[in-house]
Design a protein around this motif. Structure first.
Motif, PDB file in Angstrom:
ATOM      1  N   CYS A  91      95.969  50.189  17.781  1.00  0.00           N
ATOM      2  CA  CYS A  91      94.998  50.707  16.803  1.00  0.00           C
ATOM      3  C   CYS A  91      93.967  51.608  17.490  1.00  0.00           C
ATOM      4  O   CYS A  91      93.582  52.655  16.938  1.00  0.00           O
ATOM      5  CB  CYS A  91      94.301  49.549  16.092  1.00  0.00           C
ATOM      6  N   ALA A 103      95.661  54.786  18.141  1.00  0.00           N
ATOM      7  CA  ALA A 103      95.950  55.518  16.908  1.00  0.00           C
ATOM      8  C   ALA A 103      94.714  56.178  16.312  1.00  0.00           C
ATOM      9  O   ALA A 103      94.787  57.309  15.807  1.00  0.00           O
ATOM     10  CB  ALA A 103      96.575  54.574  15.880  1.00  0.00           C
ATOM     11  N   PHE A 104      93.569  55.490  16.374  1.00  0.00           N
ATOM     12  CA  PHE A 104      92.410  55.949  15.603  1.00  0.00           C
ATOM     13  C   PHE A 104      91.188  56.275  16.454  1.00  0.00           C
ATOM     14  O   PHE A 104      90.137  56.615  15.907  1.00  0.00           O
ATOM     15  CB  PHE A 104      92.047  54.889  14.555  1.00  0.00           C
ATOM     16  N   SER A 153      88.901  59.651  16.046  1.00  0.00           N
ATOM     17  CA  SER A 153      89.447  60.282  14.839  1.00  0.00           C
ATOM     18  C   SER A 153      88.344  60.437  13.797  1.00  0.00           C
ATOM     19  O   SER A 153      87.175  60.146  14.054  1.00  0.00           O
ATOM     20  CB  SER A 153      90.580  59.410  14.267  1.00  0.00           C
ATOM     21  N   GLU A 198      96.957  57.525   7.049  1.00  0.00           N
ATOM     22  CA  GLU A 198      96.591  58.817   6.466  1.00  0.00           C
ATOM     23  C   GLU A 198      97.343  59.064   5.162  1.00  0.00           C
ATOM     24  O   GLU A 198      96.774  59.577   4.186  1.00  0.00           O
ATOM     25  CB  GLU A 198      96.870  59.939   7.463  1.00  0.00           C
ATOM     26  N   ARG A 221      98.901  55.577  12.524  1.00  0.00           N
ATOM     27  CA  ARG A 221      98.051  56.706  12.131  1.00  0.00           C
ATOM     28  C   ARG A 221      98.634  57.428  10.924  1.00  0.00           C
ATOM     29  O   ARG A 221      97.921  57.705   9.945  1.00  0.00           O
ATOM     30  CB  ARG A 221      97.893  57.663  13.318  1.00  0.00           C
TER      31      ARG A 221
END
Length: 385
Positions: free
Chosen positions: A242, A245-246, A249, A347, A343
């Protein structure tokens, strides 16, 4: 007229939290509540006006960092252990409640002592169901198969033994006269097949809606809430994915990691802690990346937040599948995750207008129903007979 109402509930947050608004409602109506659960829930139940009596409780353990593997034998063994503990605790509880007799006992199926007490004291028994209910049209076996447990002779043999043990126990304590289900009928599988002894209350939040000090980001960044719940969350690999992934961002990430893993170092757009006040975070969230335990699932829908499901056991897989079936989110295979997949899926769900419309609609429906009041009405109707 004031009544003495006893709750007997295991100490999992997903079992206790759904009952708290009901306790609050009953206390507000002048009833006296005694709540049997483990010591670590004492402050939580006393905060809503109940008197606490400590009950022993064994939590299942598993090797750290591994996905949870379910078997009916493990489930049956857990229930058998709970019953053994209930038998040991029963004499002292009977001594107490013979001096302070309850008018009704509400019990979670994982807290067998409630059913045993009701049988011994000859008082009405009400079952509390924080997850989906079962009947002839939707059985535990159906749930396991939907949740990924292989169908076949081995499962049938295990289910036969489990069913026999369950029937023997239920015959010894009697059937509940009322079932309070903290799931809305529209989310319940085969919801129209249940008779009037089942009251589908749906989720309530009560005083847990208070922010408890948490506030959304001042800059208005969209909030992504990440949690694997409180029981099977020892997954540092998942939390690391996580962060990959983020990190850095557009998301303000609120990540609850539980108390079994070390708090990871995280980018500036992350808040990481063992736990957060879930209703407060969901009230501000855009997407919930969740294990889809039933309490978390329904609280997410209550606030109109779409779900990305990463289940850790069969029941959560069923909940995630049901959310997908109703157009309320997506589900991922917990054994095939990557940072890119996390991700992309988050989204996609955030941008999906159909999912957004569906969760907005169901959120409005759930918030329009006062489940705690419906439950209190049902209990008072029972006591007035």
């Amino acid at each position: 007229m004031s009544k003495h109402i006893v709750f007997a509930v295991p100490p999992g947050h997903g079992h206790v939290n759904p009952t708290l608004p009901l306790v609050e409602q009953l206390v507000a109506r002048g009833h006296r509540i005694t709540y049997l659960t483990a010591i670590d829930m004492k402050a939580k139940v006393e905060a809503v006006g109940a008197a606490h009596i400590e009950m022993p409780w064994h939590r299942p353990q598993r090797p750290g960092g591994q996905a949870f593997t379910f078997s009916i034998e493990m489930f049956a063994g857990m229930l058998a252990l709970m019953r053994e503990q209930a038998v040991q605790a029963l004499p002292a509880l009977l001594e107490h409640f013979r001096q302070d007799r309850p008018d009704v006992i509400l019990y979670d199926s994982f807290s067998a002592v409630g059913a045993m007490l009701a049988a011994e004291l000859d008082v009405p028994l009400v079952r509390l169901m924080p997850s989906m209910a079962f009947n002839d049209h939707y059985t535990i076996r159906d749930a396991m198969v939907l949740g990924g447990v292989p169908a076949g002779e081995e499962l049938d043999k295990s289910m036969a033994a489990f069913g026999e043990a369950q029937a023997t126990f239920q015959a010894s304590v009697g059937e509940p006269v009322l079932n309070l289900v903290f799931v809305p009928r529209e989310f319940q599988i085969a919801g129209d097949s249940f008779d009037g002894s089942y009251r589908f209350l749906g989720p309530s939040v009560g005083s847990r809606a208070d922010s408890q000090g948490w506030r959304p980001p001042a800059d208005g960044s969209p909030v992504l809430f990440i949690s694997l719940g409180t029981a099977f969350n020892d997954r540092p690999d998942f939390f690391d994915q996580c962060i990959e992934a983020f990190g850095d961002s557009r998301w303000h990430v609120v990540m609850s990691v539980g108390d079994k893993v070390e708090l990871p170092e995280a980018p500036a757009n992350f808040e990481v802690a063992p736990s957060f006040p879930q209703p407060a975070v969901l009230a501000a969230a855009t997407v919930f990346l969740s294990h889809t335990g039933m309490n978390s699932t329904l609280e997410s829908l209550y606030y109109g937040v779409p779900l990305v499901s990463v289940p850790q056991m069969f029941e959560q897989t069923v909940n995630g599948r049901r959310a997908v079936e109703l157009g309320l989110g997506r589900q991922l295979d917990p054994e095939a995750l990557s940072a890119q997949l996390l991700r992309d899926t988050v989204e996609q769900v955030a941008a999906d207008p159909v999912i957004r419309a569906n969760v907005t609609k169901i959120g409005e429906q759930l918030r329009a129903v006062d489940g705690a009041a419906l439950g209190a009405d049902a209990i008072e109707e029972l006591l007035a007979r």
